[in-house]
Design a protein around this motif. Structure first.
Motif, PDB file in Angstrom:
ATOM      1  N   ASN A 122      94.085 168.140  15.591  1.00 46.13           N
ATOM      2  CA  ASN A 122      93.549 169.131  16.307  1.00 46.13           C
ATOM      3  C   ASN A 122      93.089 170.165  15.505  1.00 46.13           C
ATOM      4  O   ASN A 122      92.915 171.290  15.844  1.00 46.13           O
ATOM      5  N   ASP A 150     104.158 171.786  13.475  1.00 47.67           N
ATOM      6  CA  ASP A 150     104.684 173.288  13.135  1.00 47.67           C
ATOM      7  C   ASP A 150     104.549 173.413  11.630  1.00 47.67           C
ATOM      8  O   ASP A 150     105.504 174.140  10.971  1.00 47.67           O
ATOM      9  N   LEU A 157      92.851 173.014  12.424  1.00 42.07           N
ATOM     10  CA  LEU A 157      93.759 174.050  11.780  1.00 42.07           C
ATOM     11  C   LEU A 157      94.044 175.172  13.190  1.00 42.07           C
ATOM     12  O   LEU A 157      92.980 175.641  13.871  1.00 42.07           O
ATOM     13  N   THR A 158      95.208 175.297  13.338  1.00 38.64           N
ATOM     14  CA  THR A 158      95.530 176.207  14.893  1.00 38.64           C
ATOM     15  C   THR A 158      95.465 177.579  14.339  1.00 38.64           C
ATOM     16  O   THR A 158      95.315 178.361  15.246  1.00 38.64           O
ATOM     17  N   VAL A 159      95.692 178.013  13.037  1.00 33.85           N
ATOM     18  CA  VAL A 159      95.910 179.353  12.572  1.00 33.85           C
ATOM     19  C   VAL A 159      94.967 179.396  11.367  1.00 33.85           C
ATOM     20  O   VAL A 159      95.175 178.469  10.535  1.00 33.85           O
ATOM     21  N   TRP A 202      98.957 174.235  11.383  1.00 37.53           N
ATOM     22  CA  TRP A 202      98.534 172.980  12.070  1.00 37.53           C
ATOM     23  C   TRP A 202      99.813 172.573  12.744  1.00 37.53           C
ATOM     24  O   TRP A 202     100.812 172.620  12.394  1.00 37.53           O
ATOM     25  N   LEU A 203      99.486 171.527  13.562  1.00 39.75           N
ATOM     26  CA  LEU A 203     100.386 171.005  14.511  1.00 39.75           C
ATOM     27  C   LEU A 203     101.220 170.010  13.600  1.00 39.75           C
ATOM     28  O   LEU A 203     100.715 169.250  12.663  1.00 39.75           O
ATOM     29  N   GLY A 251      95.928 169.044   9.532  1.00 38.14           N
ATOM     30  CA  GLY A 251      95.406 169.212  11.027  1.00 38.14           C
ATOM     31  C   GLY A 251      94.223 168.051  11.332  1.00 38.14           C
ATOM     32  O   GLY A 251      93.400 168.450  12.155  1.00 38.14           O
ATOM     33  N   LYS A 306      88.544 177.176  11.306  1.00 33.83           N
ATOM     34  CA  LYS A 306      89.579 177.074  12.712  1.00 33.83           C
ATOM     35  C   LYS A 306      89.229 176.098  13.363  1.00 33.83           C
ATOM     36  O   LYS A 306      87.991 175.987  13.906  1.00 33.83           O
ATOM     37  N   ASN A 307      90.274 175.399  13.944  1.00 30.19           N
ATOM     38  CA  ASN A 307      90.058 174.282  15.035  1.00 30.19           C
ATOM     39  C   ASN A 307      89.559 173.001  14.450  1.00 30.19           C
ATOM     40  O   ASN A 307      89.290 172.079  15.088  1.00 30.19           O
ATOM     41  N   GLU A 330     102.993 175.572   8.315  1.00 31.54           N
ATOM     42  CA  GLU A 330     102.364 176.607   8.254  1.00 31.54           C
ATOM     43  C   GLU A 330     102.496 176.849   6.711  1.00 31.54           C
ATOM     44  O   GLU A 330     103.399 176.675   5.858  1.00 31.54           O
TER      45      GLU A 330
END
Length: 191
Positions: A183, A122, A185-187, A119-120, A180, A158-159, A124
């Motif tokens: 925005n 950076d 979860l981006t991954v 998530w943003l 997150g 996701k998202n 992970e």
């Protein structure tokens, strides 16, 4: 005129104030700093006790005056309370049937399965499914989560933000933790 403090609009205002402030408003020091910040930005005064009542730190009060909501709305960059409420109506929907979204459900995993989340800006992590609804962090980057931390979760989307229960972080139990928030979860991938 007084407004019920448990309305969804007032809840959204309090959340927006905390975002603007930079973190949850919990301690007396937070409230004192918020009072000063509001005065600096709006040139209006709202007492610390008024804010503590609004945020539920002083019990027995279930309404708030529109003037207080006007000042807090101005603190957020709106002209007044009505403008803030209008912005809520104009914003995206707040509920929806979630379909066609990549998801990972705990009840579809077997112990030892690993999931990568990010998530943003950076953050992970790789988490390993332990069983039940429990996951353990096995790899982390730039996150509050640390290797060995565990949490409970039934589904990851996701998202969408990830909300977990019973995070054990550094030997301490945190009932809830979110990742997150703005925005999602981006991954999200099963490894």
């Amino acid at each position: 005129m007084a407004i019920k403090t448990d309305s969804p609009q007032v809840a959204a205002l309090k959340l927006a104030v905390e975002r603007r402030f930079g973190h949850p408003i919990v301690t007396r020091s937070d409230f004192a700093t918020l009072v000063a910040d509001i005065e600096k930005i709006t040139h209006e005064h709202v007492s610390e006790n008024t804010l503590r009542r609004l945020f539920g730190k002083i019990s027995g009060y279930d309404t708030v005056f529109v003037r207080t909501l006007d000042v807090l709305s101005e603190y957020l960059g709106y002209k007044h309370w009505d403008a803030f409420q209008s912005s809520l109506e104009d914003s995206s929907r707040e509920s929806d049937i979630v379909s066609g979204v990549l998801s990972i459900k705990a009840d579809e995993l077997v112990p030892g399965d690993r999931v990568r989340i990010a998530w943003l800006p950076d953050r992970e992590c790789v988490v390993e499914f332990v069983g039940g609804r429990v996951f353990k962090a096995v790899s982390t980057q730039n996150s509050t989560l640390q290797v060995g931390d565990t949490f409970e979760c039934s589904v990851m989307l996701k998202n969408y933000p990830l909300f977990v229960d019973n995070l054990v972080h550094g030997g301490e139990i945190c009932q809830r933790y979110s990742m997150g928030l703005n925005n999602g979860l981006t991954v999200l991938e099963k490894l």
